[in-house]
Design a protein around this motif. Structure first.
Motif, mmCIF file in Angstrom:
data_model
loop_
_atom_site.group_PDB
_atom_site.id
_atom_site.type_symbol
_atom_site.label_atom_id
_atom_site.label_comp_id
_atom_site.label_asym_id
_atom_site.label_seq_id
_atom_site.Cartn_x
_atom_site.Cartn_y
_atom_site.Cartn_z
ATOM 1 N N LYS A 161 41.143 54.540 90.970
ATOM 2 C CA LYS A 161 40.778 53.867 92.227
ATOM 3 C C LYS A 161 41.878 52.900 92.658
ATOM 4 O O LYS A 161 42.216 52.808 93.853
ATOM 5 N N GLN A 162 42.439 52.152 91.700
ATOM 6 C CA GLN A 162 43.518 51.220 92.028
ATOM 7 C C GLN A 162 44.738 51.962 92.566
ATOM 8 O O GLN A 162 45.372 51.533 93.549
ATOM 9 N N GLU A 163 45.072 53.092 91.942
ATOM 10 C CA GLU A 163 46.200 53.886 92.413
ATOM 11 C C GLU A 163 45.952 54.412 93.825
ATOM 12 O O GLU A 163 46.870 54.451 94.663
ATOM 13 N N GLU A 165 44.045 53.007 96.133
ATOM 14 C CA GLU A 165 44.122 51.887 97.074
ATOM 15 C C GLU A 165 45.560 51.501 97.370
ATOM 16 O O GLU A 165 45.891 51.045 98.473
ATOM 17 N N ASN A 166 46.439 51.682 96.393
ATOM 18 C CA ASN A 166 47.853 51.320 96.558
ATOM 19 C C ASN A 166 48.726 52.495 96.994
ATOM 20 O O ASN A 166 49.960 52.370 97.041
ATOM 21 N N GLY A 167 48.081 53.648 97.279
ATOM 22 C CA GLY A 167 48.831 54.813 97.746
ATOM 23 C C GLY A 167 49.695 55.456 96.688
ATOM 24 O O GLY A 167 50.674 56.154 97.010
ATOM 25 N N ALA A 168 49.347 55.250 95.411
ATOM 26 C CA ALA A 168 50.166 55.794 94.316
ATOM 27 C C ALA A 168 49.459 56.900 93.542
ATOM 28 O O ALA A 168 49.928 57.314 92.476
#
Length: 515
Positions: A161-163, A165-168
């Protein structure tokens, strides 16, 4: 949220326990429906009078249905050595299939639309990865510590989810890991499906194909579990089925009404048979005299023989044999076809004389002809008269061919006409030869039931020699089914028969007083 979401292996095995299997490789999969259809309440005119059943709650009904399904599933696993769980296949043009396809298409279209947004939305994709993670973990055994850590680390949803949100987020990399892990955990039979996954480049079709293969893997896991528990289940199956039936009986006290009627009829049949065998001067009290010689085992065997002449369309099957109704019906149909085959052979040998009796391969050729032409004889559209006419033509041609090959005189036109007429006469229910063969087949099965604990089969009655192999195969299958049923339900048979035989005995004792 996800129509293609496969249940986990644990859920699948739980489904096995709870009777929620998708589709059984066997005709007995609608056992609860058949029990409802065959319940005494649906045939009030047929069932003996009993006290009305007590009101039960929905929860009790559901629990009872669950117990019956579990009992049926355990029975099927033990009795059917080829039992397997297979995915449900909906009829091609059914409403259910159309609705399912529409919902599935809408779901995958929604996922595709999210991934095509700028920037892409990964909410649905992350949920699917979570479900894939659950499925992969469910395939692991307790000792697979390294694989468990690997799956948990790579498919860490919080990190994913963090990736996102950061487009990674690299979905392709995660999917590649999933396919590799599936290849490590699947059965060798699924290697081809795993290989095909690697050739799919678009994300949405790939997700869809992954869930399809996961479904197959869970089916493999469930069938492996079935094969693993079969030996243990066979040791305890009789007690388990008896326990489940007792639980059902406690909630439905009138669940032995059909059994009582079935056994009563068998006792009456035996009493009548013994009455007919008495000398004429004993006919005054013949009914009770016949009843006095009845024993529980003889009545049970007679009852099982009655199942081979059962009217499955108009009469409900006894409760304790309901799970094997399809098997008894298959045996009944096999015996009916074998009866016609045996009659045609006896008629043919009688017409041809001793010339063809010992001729190698002749009987097998006739049996093949009859079997092929009687295929589907129990369908409503089947015309027995036409089939027997064709059988007559083929048999006469085969007889003349064999006679000519071995130097005998072929049939004259008159003898051919006579043989064809005799074969066509088999369609008559009152045909003397057909009734004779039927009586001898029943006698053989009766003797086999009575001597089922002995290793050797009883002697084949006269006239059944040409169909001996087929008859013995059916008899072995039939007696195995009967013996297992006796082992499970003998306490209930003993309880019902003790009342029936006590009633007969009291009538016998009271008879002299009445006279």
């Amino acid at each position: 949220q996800n129509p293609d979401k496969p249940h986990s292996s644990e859920e699948k095995l739980s489904g096995l326990e709870d009777g929620q299997e998708e589709s059984l490789d066997n005709p007995d999969q609608s056992i609860r429906k058949r029990i409802r259809q065959s319940a005494p309440g649906s045939h009030r005119d047929d069932a003996p009078k009993s006290s009305p059943p007590r009101p039960v709650s929905i929860e009790e009904l559901m629990e009872t249905a669950k117990g019956v399904t579990n009992m049926a599933l355990a029975h099927e696993i033990v009795v059917n050595g080829d039992f397997q769980i297979k995915p449900a296949e909906l009829p091609e043009h059914s409403l259910e299939k159309k609705v399912r396809d529409i919902v599935h298409k809408a779901f995958w279209d929604c996922l595709e639309a999210q991934l095509k947004e700028d920037p892409p939305t990964y909410d649905h994709a992350i949920k699917l990865l979570g479900e894939i993670k659950e499925n992969l973990l469910s395939f692991l055994l307790p000792g697979h510590t390294r694989l468990r850590s690997q799956i948990t680390e790579v498919l860490d949803l919080d990190l994913i989810k963090q990736e996102a949100e950061n487009g990674a987020l690299d979905i392709s990399k995660l999917v590649e890991f999933v396919i590799g892990m599936m290849g490590s955990l699947c059965a060798p039979a699924r290697d081809e499906e795993i290989k095909k996954l690697k050739d799919i480049n678009e994300i949405v079709p790939l997700f869809r194909a992954i869930f399809s293969v996961l479904d197959l893997m869970k089916m493999d896991m469930a069938n492996f579990a079935v094969s693993s528990i079969r030996p243990k289940l066979m040791q305890q199956s009789a007690e388990y089925e008896r326990k489940k039936f007792q639980e059902f009986l406690e909630k439905q006290p009138n669940s032995l009404d059909l059994v009582t009627r079935w056994l009563q009829e068998a006792a009456d049949d035996l009493a009548k048979l013994k009455c007919n065998m008495l000398p004429p001067h004993c006919s005054g009290d013949g009914a009770t005299g016949g009843a006095s010689a009845l024993c529980s085992t003889a009545v049970q065997n007679q009852a099982y023989l009655k199942l081979l002449k059962w009217d499955h369309v108009n009469r409900p099957f006894p409760e304790v044999v309901l799970m094997d109704q399809t098997r008894f019906q298959e045996i009944q149909l096999e015996l009916e076809q074998l009866l016609l085959t045996g009659t045609v052979l006896l008629v043919t040998f009688s017409a041809a004389g001793s010339a063809l009796i010992d001729m190698p391969g002749f009987a097998e050729k006739i049996k093949t002809i009859v079997k092929v032409l009687l295929t589907g004889m129990h369908l409503p559209s089947f015309n027995l008269q036409e089939s027997l006419a064709t059988i007559g033509e083929k048999v006469c041609a085969e007889v003349n061919s064999c006679l000519s090959q071995h130097g005998f005189t072929p049939f004259s036109a008159e003898r051919e006409t006579g043989l064809k007429g005799q074969i066509q006469a088999v369609a008559n229910p009152d045909n003397t030869i057909c009734k004779l063969i039927d009586c001898r087949i029943e006698k053989f099965l009766e003797n086999y039931l009575a001597s089922s604990h002995q290793k050797s089969l009883p002697a084949i009655p006269g006239g059944l020699g040409p169909i001996q192999r087929e008859l013995e195969e059916i008899a072995v299958k039939y007696v195995r089914l009967v013996n297992y049923n006796k082992m499970v339900f003998s306490p209930y048979y003993d309880a019902v028969l003790s009342k029936i035989l006590a009633k007969e005995e009291s009538q016998l004792v009271g008879k002299p007083e009445e006279l």
